[in-house]
Design a protein around this motif. Structure first.
Motif, PDB file in Angstrom:
ATOM      1  N   TRP A  44       0.816  -1.200   0.000  1.00  0.00           N
ATOM      2  CA  TRP A  44       0.000   0.000   0.000  1.00  0.00           C
ATOM      3  C   TRP A  44       0.856   1.260   0.000  1.00  0.00           C
ATOM      4  O   TRP A  44       1.875   1.332   0.682  1.00  0.00           O
ATOM      5  CB  TRP A  44      -0.915   0.024   1.230  1.00  0.00           C
ATOM      6  N   PRO A  45       0.449   2.279  -0.755  1.00  0.00           N
ATOM      7  CA  PRO A  45       1.152   3.570  -0.699  1.00  0.00           C
ATOM      8  C   PRO A  45       1.120   4.135   0.720  1.00  0.00           C
ATOM      9  O   PRO A  45       0.151   3.917   1.459  1.00  0.00           O
ATOM     10  CB  PRO A  45       0.339   4.445  -1.662  1.00  0.00           C
ATOM     11  N   ASP A  46       2.155   4.858   1.084  1.00  0.00           N
ATOM     12  CA  ASP A  46       2.242   5.426   2.427  1.00  0.00           C
ATOM     13  C   ASP A  46       1.495   6.762   2.464  1.00  0.00           C
ATOM     14  O   ASP A  46       2.073   7.831   2.651  1.00  0.00           O
ATOM     15  CB  ASP A  46       3.702   5.618   2.829  1.00  0.00           C
ATOM     16  N   THR A  47       0.194   6.680   2.257  1.00  0.00           N
ATOM     17  CA  THR A  47      -0.680   7.850   2.308  1.00  0.00           C
ATOM     18  C   THR A  47      -1.842   7.540   3.232  1.00  0.00           C
ATOM     19  O   THR A  47      -2.173   6.368   3.462  1.00  0.00           O
ATOM     20  CB  THR A  47      -1.236   8.206   0.918  1.00  0.00           C
ATOM     21  N   GLN A  51      -3.567   3.872   4.023  1.00  0.00           N
ATOM     22  CA  GLN A  51      -3.260   3.282   5.307  1.00  0.00           C
ATOM     23  C   GLN A  51      -4.509   3.079   6.158  1.00  0.00           C
ATOM     24  O   GLN A  51      -4.480   2.339   7.135  1.00  0.00           O
ATOM     25  CB  GLN A  51      -2.234   4.147   6.053  1.00  0.00           C
ATOM     26  N   ASP A  52      -5.607   3.739   5.787  1.00  0.00           N
ATOM     27  CA  ASP A  52      -6.877   3.510   6.466  1.00  0.00           C
ATOM     28  C   ASP A  52      -7.605   2.355   5.769  1.00  0.00           C
ATOM     29  O   ASP A  52      -7.923   2.436   4.581  1.00  0.00           O
ATOM     30  CB  ASP A  52      -7.735   4.772   6.435  1.00  0.00           C
ATOM     31  N   GLU A  53      -7.869   1.297   6.500  1.00  0.00           N
ATOM     32  CA  GLU A  53      -8.400   0.067   5.911  1.00  0.00           C
ATOM     33  C   GLU A  53      -9.737   0.279   5.216  1.00  0.00           C
ATOM     34  O   GLU A  53      -9.966  -0.222   4.108  1.00  0.00           O
ATOM     35  CB  GLU A  53      -8.548  -1.007   6.996  1.00  0.00           C
ATOM     36  N   PHE A  54     -10.646   1.030   5.845  1.00  0.00           N
ATOM     37  CA  PHE A  54     -11.968   1.223   5.247  1.00  0.00           C
ATOM     38  C   PHE A  54     -11.875   2.099   4.000  1.00  0.00           C
ATOM     39  O   PHE A  54     -12.503   1.797   2.972  1.00  0.00           O
ATOM     40  CB  PHE A  54     -12.915   1.864   6.266  1.00  0.00           C
ATOM     41  N   THR A  55     -11.072   3.147   4.060  1.00  0.00           N
ATOM     42  CA  THR A  55     -10.974   4.076   2.934  1.00  0.00           C
ATOM     43  C   THR A  55     -10.433   3.407   1.687  1.00  0.00           C
ATOM     44  O   THR A  55     -10.918   3.631   0.574  1.00  0.00           O
ATOM     45  CB  THR A  55     -10.088   5.281   3.309  1.00  0.00           C
ATOM     46  N   ARG A  56      -9.430   2.549   1.843  1.00  0.00           N
ATOM     47  CA  ARG A  56      -8.827   1.957   0.649  1.00  0.00           C
ATOM     48  C   ARG A  56      -9.754   0.985  -0.068  1.00  0.00           C
ATOM     49  O   ARG A  56      -9.501   0.622  -1.210  1.00  0.00           O
ATOM     50  CB  ARG A  56      -7.481   1.306   0.975  1.00  0.00           C
ATOM     51  N   GLU A  57     -10.851   0.580   0.584  1.00  0.00           N
ATOM     52  CA  GLU A  57     -11.842  -0.243  -0.105  1.00  0.00           C
ATOM     53  C   GLU A  57     -12.470   0.501  -1.288  1.00  0.00           C
ATOM     54  O   GLU A  57     -12.997  -0.114  -2.216  1.00  0.00           O
ATOM     55  CB  GLU A  57     -12.955  -0.671   0.864  1.00  0.00           C
ATOM     56  N   PHE A  58     -12.429   1.831  -1.246  1.00  0.00           N
ATOM     57  CA  PHE A  58     -13.041   2.645  -2.294  1.00  0.00           C
ATOM     58  C   PHE A  58     -12.045   3.060  -3.381  1.00  0.00           C
ATOM     59  O   PHE A  58     -12.443   3.636  -4.385  1.00  0.00           O
ATOM     60  CB  PHE A  58     -13.634   3.926  -1.689  1.00  0.00           C
ATOM     61  N   MET A  59     -10.759   2.777  -3.191  1.00  0.00           N
ATOM     62  CA  MET A  59      -9.753   3.236  -4.135  1.00  0.00           C
ATOM     63  C   MET A  59      -9.659   2.267  -5.315  1.00  0.00           C
ATOM     64  O   MET A  59      -9.464   1.067  -5.142  1.00  0.00           O
ATOM     65  CB  MET A  59      -8.394   3.364  -3.466  1.00  0.00           C
ATOM     66  N   PHE A  72     -11.599   7.445  -6.612  1.00  0.00           N
ATOM     67  CA  PHE A  72     -12.604   6.869  -5.721  1.00  0.00           C
ATOM     68  C   PHE A  72     -13.681   6.186  -6.562  1.00  0.00           C
ATOM     69  O   PHE A  72     -14.152   6.746  -7.553  1.00  0.00           O
ATOM     70  CB  PHE A  72     -13.233   7.987  -4.878  1.00  0.00           C
ATOM     71  N   GLN A  73     -14.064   4.966  -6.164  1.00  0.00           N
ATOM     72  CA  GLN A  73     -15.135   4.246  -6.852  1.00  0.00           C
ATOM     73  C   GLN A  73     -16.224   3.910  -5.855  1.00  0.00           C
ATOM     74  O   GLN A  73     -15.998   3.210  -4.863  1.00  0.00           O
ATOM     75  CB  GLN A  73     -14.612   2.965  -7.504  1.00  0.00           C
ATOM     76  N   SER A  74     -17.425   4.424  -6.100  1.00  0.00           N
ATOM     77  CA  SER A  74     -18.556   4.191  -5.215  1.00  0.00           C
ATOM     78  C   SER A  74     -18.879   2.706  -5.111  1.00  0.00           C
ATOM     79  O   SER A  74     -18.785   1.966  -6.092  1.00  0.00           O
ATOM     80  CB  SER A  74     -19.784   4.945  -5.729  1.00  0.00           C
ATOM     81  N   LYS A  75     -19.300   2.260  -3.937  1.00  0.00           N
ATOM     82  CA  LYS A  75     -19.704   0.866  -3.762  1.00  0.00           C
ATOM     83  C   LYS A  75     -21.041   0.566  -4.423  1.00  0.00           C
ATOM     84  O   LYS A  75     -21.430  -0.597  -4.521  1.00  0.00           O
ATOM     85  CB  LYS A  75     -19.753   0.513  -2.277  1.00  0.00           C
ATOM     86  N   VAL A  89     -12.487   8.148   4.538  1.00  0.00           N
ATOM     87  CA  VAL A  89     -13.936   8.007   4.553  1.00  0.00           C
ATOM     88  C   VAL A  89     -14.330   7.592   5.961  1.00  0.00           C
ATOM     89  O   VAL A  89     -13.807   6.604   6.495  1.00  0.00           O
ATOM     90  CB  VAL A  89     -14.415   6.948   3.540  1.00  0.00           C
ATOM     91  N   ALA A  90     -15.230   8.334   6.579  1.00  0.00           N
ATOM     92  CA  ALA A  90     -15.649   8.032   7.958  1.00  0.00           C
ATOM     93  C   ALA A  90     -16.566   6.806   7.961  1.00  0.00           C
ATOM     94  O   ALA A  90     -17.707   6.885   7.501  1.00  0.00           O
ATOM     95  CB  ALA A  90     -16.359   9.238   8.563  1.00  0.00           C
ATOM     96  N   LYS A  91     -16.059   5.705   8.470  1.00  0.00           N
ATOM     97  CA  LYS A  91     -16.819   4.453   8.457  1.00  0.00           C
ATOM     98  C   LYS A  91     -18.109   4.571   9.263  1.00  0.00           C
ATOM     99  O   LYS A  91     -19.148   4.013   8.898  1.00  0.00           O
ATOM    100  CB  LYS A  91     -15.948   3.324   9.020  1.00  0.00           C
ATOM    101  N   TRP A  92     -18.061   5.309  10.365  1.00  0.00           N
ATOM    102  CA  TRP A  92     -19.203   5.423  11.272  1.00  0.00           C
ATOM    103  C   TRP A  92     -20.320   6.289  10.696  1.00  0.00           C
ATOM    104  O   TRP A  92     -21.417   6.330  11.243  1.00  0.00           O
ATOM    105  CB  TRP A  92     -18.736   6.003  12.604  1.00  0.00           C
ATOM    106  N   LEU A  93     -20.046   6.999   9.601  1.00  0.00           N
ATOM    107  CA  LEU A  93     -21.075   7.826   8.966  1.00  0.00           C
ATOM    108  C   LEU A  93     -21.507   7.269   7.607  1.00  0.00           C
ATOM    109  O   LEU A  93     -22.303   7.900   6.912  1.00  0.00           O
ATOM    110  CB  LEU A  93     -20.566   9.267   8.777  1.00  0.00           C
ATOM    111  N   TYR A  94     -20.998   6.119   7.242  1.00  0.00           N
ATOM    112  CA  TYR A  94     -21.267   5.569   5.906  1.00  0.00           C
ATOM    113  C   TYR A  94     -22.587   4.804   5.890  1.00  0.00           C
ATOM    114  O   TYR A  94     -22.876   4.002   6.780  1.00  0.00           O
ATOM    115  CB  TYR A  94     -20.130   4.640   5.492  1.00  0.00           C
ATOM    116  N   GLU A  95     -23.383   5.046   4.844  1.00  0.00           N
ATOM    117  CA  GLU A  95     -24.636   4.317   4.639  1.00  0.00           C
ATOM    118  C   GLU A  95     -24.765   3.948   3.170  1.00  0.00           C
ATOM    119  O   GLU A  95     -24.388   4.721   2.289  1.00  0.00           O
ATOM    120  CB  GLU A  95     -25.846   5.176   5.017  1.00  0.00           C
TER     121      GLU A  95
END
Length: 232
Positions: A44-47, A51-59, A72-75, A89-95
């Motif tokens: 993973w790139p050092d950004t 480095q945020d596990e949830f955020t990179r799911e969208f990359m 960014f690619q929407s789910k 991406v704030a995981k606790w605010l994602y819907e």
């Protein structure tokens, strides 16, 4: 008014929560970062984004598509957009509701310039997205300042953007600050898809000085809005 009640799966104003949640994210990222360095030191790139596990799911890729930005690619598979490399991406605010609805909050800061950024996004598809007036009303009511002004319409080959800007005075510990907001309704020209988009910036620590370069921030906000590409 059913559309308004249904659509707001409530779009929380991120600024009330962001700083505390941002600190929590950094703590969690620290632990994840150490584990990943041991197991996958070169993957993973050092950004912040990767480095945020949830955020990179969208990359969509580990390569920057523009300096400082990933794709960014929407789910929902409904759209893509540019994504700042230092944001999460704030995981606790994602819907998300299948392919038809997605709401998320993105945040990052610039410690050197004492600036705090956030983007709130709500994607939907359906015939109700053709109702421009109602969607602009919903956007205005969610832009923190209950915006009552007009929108500038910008037409492109694949989408139409209804853009506005505003600002809001905020106070923290008797210190006054100004939050600058740039927001739009981005409507696909080829399908019943649309995105409500709010970009905001203010001092990260209101007790310290900061300077918001409003014209530059507006250019950045518009660039991110234009980067949204819809997929049928």
């Amino acid at each position: 008014m059913d559309r308004m009640e249904q659509s707001g799966k409530e779009w929380m104003p991120l600024k009330k929560y962001w700083q505390a949640l941002w600190l929590s994210a950094l703590v969690l990222m620290g632990g994840c970062h150490m584990d990943e360095q041991k197991e996958q030191p070169k993957k993973w790139p050092d950004t912040v984004a990767f480095q945020d596990e949830f955020t990179r799911e969208f990359m969509a890729s580990t390569k920057e598509v523009k300096e400082g930005y990933y794709l960014f690619q929407s789910k929902t598979d409904g759209y893509t957009m540019l994504f700042p490399k230092d944001a999460v991406v704030a995981k606790w605010l994602y819907e998300r509701d299948g392919k038809d609805f997605e709401s998320l909050a993105i945040g990052w800061d610039n410690e050197e310039e004492n600036l705090d950024y956030s983007i709130d996004l709500q994607y939907e598809q359906g015939e109700h997205m053709e109702d421009i007036e109602t969607n602009l009303y919903l956007l205005s009511s969610r832009a923190y300042a209950d915006y009552n002004g007009s929108y500038m319409k910008q037409e492109y080959n694949d989408k139409t953007i209804y853009f506005a800007k505003s600002q809001k005075d905020i106070s923290v510990d008797d210190k006054h600050d100004t939050e600058y907001l740039f927001f739009s309704y981005i409507k696909s020209n080829n399908s019943h898809q649309g995105v409500l988009f709010i970009y905001s910036v203010n001092c990260n620590d209101a007790r310290k000085s900061c300077q918001v370069k409003v014209e530059e921030e507006e250019k950045t906000a518009k660039m991110l809005m234009r980067s949204i590409t819809f997929y049928d």
